[in-house]
Write a protein that holds these residues in place. Structure first.
Motif, PDB file in Angstrom:
ATOM      1  N   GLN A  39       9.053 -11.456  -3.071  1.00 51.61           N
ATOM      2  CA  GLN A  39       8.010 -11.056  -2.126  1.00 51.61           C
ATOM      3  C   GLN A  39       7.005 -10.139  -2.813  1.00 51.61           C
ATOM      4  OE1 GLN A  39       8.108 -12.384   1.076  1.00 51.61           O
ATOM      5  NE2 GLN A  39       9.893 -13.478   0.260  1.00 51.61           N
ATOM      6  N   ASN A  40       5.764 -10.171  -2.324  1.00 49.74           N
ATOM      7  CA  ASN A  40       4.741  -9.223  -2.805  1.00 49.74           C
ATOM      8  C   ASN A  40       4.630  -9.206  -4.323  1.00 49.74           C
ATOM      9  OD1 ASN A  40       3.770  -7.835  -0.283  1.00 49.74           O
ATOM     10  ND2 ASN A  40       5.941  -7.333  -0.103  1.00 49.74           N
ATOM     11  N   ASP A 258       2.714  -7.982   2.114  1.00 48.16           N
ATOM     12  CA  ASP A 258       3.525  -7.988   3.329  1.00 48.16           C
ATOM     13  C   ASP A 258       4.381  -6.734   3.330  1.00 48.16           C
ATOM     14  OD1 ASP A 258       5.127  -8.402   5.495  1.00 48.16           O
ATOM     15  OD2 ASP A 258       6.007 -10.298   4.796  1.00 48.16           O
ATOM     16  N   ASP A 260       6.255  -5.687   5.519  1.00 46.13           N
ATOM     17  CA  ASP A 260       7.534  -5.864   6.228  1.00 46.13           C
ATOM     18  C   ASP A 260       8.615  -6.464   5.333  1.00 46.13           C
ATOM     19  OD1 ASP A 260       6.624  -4.862   8.684  1.00 46.13           O
ATOM     20  OD2 ASP A 260       5.692  -6.785   9.182  1.00 46.13           O
TER      21      ASP A 260
END
Length: 349
Positions: A39-40, A258, A260
């Motif tokens: 992610q990210n 993101d 989250d």
């Protein structure tokens, strides 16, 4: 003050600079490792690249200290504690204080990182919140380093040939520093000392004329923006275009962010918080590894540069593995569902 008294002041400021550079690494590493796998990716690379350059900055400051016969201290009372209060003492602006936390990747965390790296002549003041405290003369880190350069110039002019008395063979050279982020400078005189500190300033905040970190000219690296602007890219979820100027918001390609997609880790934990849980042993193992790394860095910067390999390759990489295990582990009985987070506390050998 005479030469000797001013040199004591210079060494004190350089020691503060070394503590400042090492103090940024745990918060940046914590935010980076709190991001869930895959992610990210772009945001993670921005944080990782800044963190690696902070290690270079530490080596550059250490070389300046060694060049004037000083000693670098990174253990015992010189280990940062979190939350860490940075107090900037500006003359044209009201003093600003804010806490640097061990916290998950978030908008607030990135906002704090921007405040740490804030350039001179900011477009607007950041709205940041008011442990251990590091007092920095000047409104920004760049101004703080300017004060060190001014002291170097003054002392070198007061008694030429009496300031740079250290043995360059004891400094960290390219033979011992192979990591990303640039190259160390062997400090032999005023010119090389200013060159070393100039790298720290430009990589961190850029210059009034550009958002670039200057590495293309200094090291032949591809174009890259300075630390402050790398964090702004994450904050605004957009890259800087080559035509963007300081004061501009980034206008280039979108950057997927993101906030989250992170583990809900415990912010600013202490070892005592984990007593009676499986995380206690993990945290102790992490803190022992962290303390060993700091001791190795101190040894490397005080005359045994070959130890730097073990500090970075074994120390930093080992810390990442331990931290990820903690961040994937929920805190037993925690009503808010938090996961573990290393406390980055010193354990004497």
């Amino acid at each position: 003050m005479g030469f000797d008294e001013k040199k004591v002041e210079l060494l004190a400021r350089l020691q503060t600079a070394a503590e400042l550079e090492i103090a940024t690494i745990p918060p940046y590493l914590t935010a980076l490792l709190s991001i869930k796998p895959k992610q990210n990716r772009g945001a993670a690379e921005n944080i990782r690249s800044v963190m690696m350059e902070e290690m270079l900055h530490l080596a550059l400051v250490a070389n300046v200290i060694s060049s004037i016969g000083g000693t670098v201290r990174l253990t015992d009372d010189h280990v940062p504690g979190y939350p860490l209060t940075l107090n900037f003492q500006g003359h044209r602006f009201k003093d600003r204080q804010f806490d640097v936390n061990l916290a998950p990747f978030s908008r607030d965390a990135v906002k704090t990182f921007m405040a740490v790296e804030q350039p001179r002549k900011p477009k607007a003041l950041l709205d940041v919140f008011e442990a251990r405290r590091i007092d920095l003369p000047g409104y920004t880190i760049g101004e703080f380093y300017d004060s060190i350069v001014a002291l170097l110039e003054e002392l070198d002019g007061m008694d030429e040939g009496s300031l740079f008395v250290g043995d360059p063979a004891l400094q960290v050279s390219e033979d011992y520093y192979w990591s990303a982020g640039g190259k160390p400078v062997l400090v032999r005189d005023l010119a090389t000392a200013k060159k070393a500190l100039h790298i720290v300033i430009e990589q961190g905040e850029g210059s009034p004329e550009t958002v670039s970190d200057g590495d293309a000219a200094m090291f032949g690296h591809p174009y890259e923006v300075a630390h402050y602007y790398r964090f702004r890219e994450v904050f605004f979820a957009r890259r800087y275009a080559a035509t963007d100027q300081p004061g501009d918001d980034p206008s280039g390609e979108p950057l997927a962010v993101d906030f989250d997609a992170v583990y809900p880790i415990w912010s600013n934990p202490r070892a005592l918080d984990y007593i009676g849980t499986p995380l206690a042993a993990m945290n102790e193992a992490f803190n022992r590894q962290y303390s060993r790394m700091l001791a190795q860095l101190e040894e490397a910067f005080n005359g045994n540069p070959k130890v730097l390999y073990h500090a970075i390759m074994n120390g930093m990489h080992g810390l990442s593995d331990l931290a990820i295990r903690m961040m994937q582990t929920p805190v037993e009985g925690d009503p808010t569902g938090r996961h573990g987070c290393p406390s980055f506390e010193w354990i004497a050998p």
